[in-house]
Design an enzyme around this catalytic site. Structure first.
Site, PDB file in Angstrom:
ATOM      1  N   GLU A 179       0.815  -1.188  -0.286  1.00  0.00           N
ATOM      2  CA  GLU A 179      -0.026   0.099  -0.018  1.00  0.00           C
ATOM      3  C   GLU A 179       0.904   1.356   0.013  1.00  0.00           C
ATOM      4  OE1 GLU A 179      -3.212  -0.034   2.940  1.00  0.00           O
ATOM      5  OE2 GLU A 179      -3.868  -1.874   2.315  1.00  0.00           O
ATOM      6  N   GLU A 203      -5.671  -8.526   1.200  1.00  0.00           N
ATOM      7  CA  GLU A 203      -6.113  -8.175   2.300  1.00  0.00           C
ATOM      8  C   GLU A 203      -7.660  -8.024   2.007  1.00  0.00           C
ATOM      9  OE1 GLU A 203      -4.596  -4.957   4.515  1.00  0.00           O
ATOM     10  OE2 GLU A 203      -2.419  -5.643   4.133  1.00  0.00           O
TER      11      GLU A 203
HETATM   12  C1  GCO Z   1      -2.140  -2.574   5.256  1.00  0.00           C
HETATM   13  C2  GCO Z   1      -3.429  -2.361   5.951  1.00  0.00           C
HETATM   14  C3  GCO Z   1      -3.154  -3.050   7.254  1.00  0.00           C
HETATM   15  C4  GCO Z   1      -4.202  -2.667   8.320  1.00  0.00           C
HETATM   16  C5  GCO Z   1      -5.788  -3.085   7.501  1.00  0.00           C
HETATM   17  C6  GCO Z   1      -7.066  -2.760   8.333  1.00  0.00           C
HETATM   18  O1  GCO Z   1      -1.621  -1.532   4.797  1.00  0.00           O
HETATM   19  O2  GCO Z   1      -1.860  -3.578   4.819  1.00  0.00           O
HETATM   20  O3  GCO Z   1      -3.485  -1.132   6.349  1.00  0.00           O
HETATM   21  O4  GCO Z   1      -2.086  -2.780   7.897  1.00  0.00           O
HETATM   22  O5  GCO Z   1      -4.333  -3.028   9.150  1.00  0.00           O
HETATM   23  O6  GCO Z   1      -5.837  -2.562   6.473  1.00  0.00           O
HETATM   24  O7  GCO Z   1      -6.961  -1.428   8.332  1.00  0.00           O
END
Ligand code: GCO
Length: 448
Positions: free
Chosen positions: A166, A352
């Site tokens: 991300e 995710e």
């Molecule tokens: C990411 C996400 C996770 C978070 C999840 C819930 O970037 O992979 O931000 O680390 O914990 O998306 O918000």
């Protein structure tokens, strides 16, 4: 193909990241990261918690792996804490850090769980931040060096590598919104970070190929393709503009189209591109990972310095999770199909997907239960959306739940619970929720 519409060789996994679960921040010569500093700064984390201990998975990983094994998950997506490998982000690797991840990978393989490491899930060595962090070009070169260290250490055992997770969050939440570490609020630094994160990805891709590594190398993005609130042309245009920063800004350069002009012009983004950068960034990727939680609905809004893309997010009336995120399962199918059609990646994974809900623990007959029906419904509906995307021809090869354990949810702290398994904050006891049994059955082919 199984009866439930999922391919026989589908990857069924869980996701996590180093800072969110490991704890043990001062152990084995780990250096500090930007998240150690940020989470200890006053007022940055909503519930005042930090990741000093988190789920203590640095020590308790055998328990975590036993849980994955009970699920019969065939993959675990985790991240490597760069400051455990190079405390200050450069120089000779720390053998203790390498040994830790080496043991961890062996322990997964022993249970037939494929390790899916991410090289960067936001815990930048603090020393690199002191020199400018992702706003500096040198950070990309430091990252490539670190990536090579990890390829050499784990390359014979790891078959799926992710460069950065991300990057939108790293660049924009970290450098423009101030919501994530390093907590800065400067759009110009954010644009520089965009380019250096992508350059880091490209340099690592190059090192992977030149090092003759076997296996797949990819990137994980959290794209968003918001829905127009109505069918009007203005609304559809606004939805298109709203998607640019989360989709084209990343996928266009990775798939060889360069940065999207429309975005760059609207935002006046200055991207510090040097000769050869775009070739590195567009080296082939074997897969793209998509992280999906929600789908926004947007309407047009007046363009201005604070809103260069001219859109506003509105409520669609859909129910929300504890995070306040609208639950839109079919949005996942739409997203997968849009990315597949527009950029044609060889393979896609949902890396995710999951939901935070307030959980209630109850004791029945001496055993503890957490009846998390909301999370089960969320996962079931989103898995159905994945199946729909596969049926529509998208090259979706796997799905990872976020997350195995309740963990440190960044700016929200420990209060937001995404796990299939609760973690008692005092005893660190792991308590599987009903959703754990649901996901086990889904993996077995009997729940969907
Ligand atoms: C990411 C996400 C996770 C978070 C999840 C819930 O970037 O992979 O931000 O680390 O914990 O998306 O918000």
């Amino acid at each position: 193909m199984r009866d439930d519409g999922f391919p026989d060789d589908f990857v069924w996994g869980c996701s996590a990241s180093s800072y969110q679960v490991e704890g043990a921040i001062r152990e084995d010569e780990r250096g500090l990261s930007i998240w150690d500093e940020f989470s200890h700064a006053k007022g940055m984390i909503r519930d005042g918690s930090n990741g000093d201990i988190a789920c203590d998975s640095y020590h308790r990983y055998p328990e975590d792996i036993a849980l994955l094994s009970r699920l019969k998950a065939n993959a675990y997506r985790f991240s490597i804490a760069w400051p455990r490998i190079q405390a200050g982000g450069r120089g000779t690797p720390n053998q203790k850090g390498l040994d830790h991840y080496s043991r961890f990978v062996d322990a997964l393989l022993e249970k037939n769980i494929e390790p899916w490491p991410t090289l960067y899930h936001w815990d930048l060595p603090l020393e690199l931040q002191k020199k400018g962090g992702w706003a500096e070009r040198d950070t990309a070169y430091r990252f490539a060096e670190y990536a090579e260290i990890m390829f050499r250490c784990l390359g014979s055992r790891v078959k799926h590598w992710t460069s950065v997770n991300e990057p939108w969050c790293s660049a924009f939440l970290g450098y423009r919104e101030g919501e994530h570490a390093p907590g800065l609020r400067d759009p110009n630094l954010a644009y520089k970070s965009v380019h250096h994160l992508l350059l880091a990805h490209g340099l690592a891709d190059q090192a992977f190929r030149q090092g003759g590594m076997q296996g797949d190398f990819g990137i994980v993005v959290n794209p968003a393709t918001p829905r127009p609130a109505n069918d009007s042309e203005e609304c559809r245009q606004a939805a298109h503009r709203a998607s640019l920063e989360r989709t084209a800004l990343w996928f266009d350069p990775v798939f060889g189209r360069g940065y999207p002009n429309e975005y760059v012009r609207a935002c006046g983004a200055q991207l510090p591109i040097e000769a050869g950068d775009m070739d590195l960034i567009s080296l082939p990727v074997d897969f793209v990972g998509l992280n999906y939680y929600l789908e926004d609905t947007v309407v047009p809004a007046l363009k201005g310095p604070d809103n260069p893309l001219g859109y506003r997010i509105v409520s669609s009336g859909a129910p929300k999770t504890e995070m306040g995120w609208e639950i839109v399962p079919q949005g996942l199918q739409r997203l997968i199909c849009t990315i597949a059609e527009e950029w044609k990646p060889k393979a896609l994974y949902v890396t995710e997907n999951g939901a935070a809900f307030h959980d209630f623990r109850s004791v029945q007959g001496g055993t503890e239960f957490i009846h998390d029906a909301g999370r089960i419904a969320y996962l079931r509906d989103h898995l159905h959306a994945c199946r729909d995307a596969i049926a529509l021809g998208a090259p979706l090869k796997g799905y990872f739940v976020w997350s195995l354990l309740d963990n440190f949810e960044w700016a929200w702290g420990l209060a937001m619970k995404f796990g299939l398994v609760a973690v008692d904050e005092k005893t660190q006891e792991r308590i599987p929720k009903d959703s754990f049994a649901f996901y086990r059955d889904a993996i077995a082919g009997s729940a969907l």
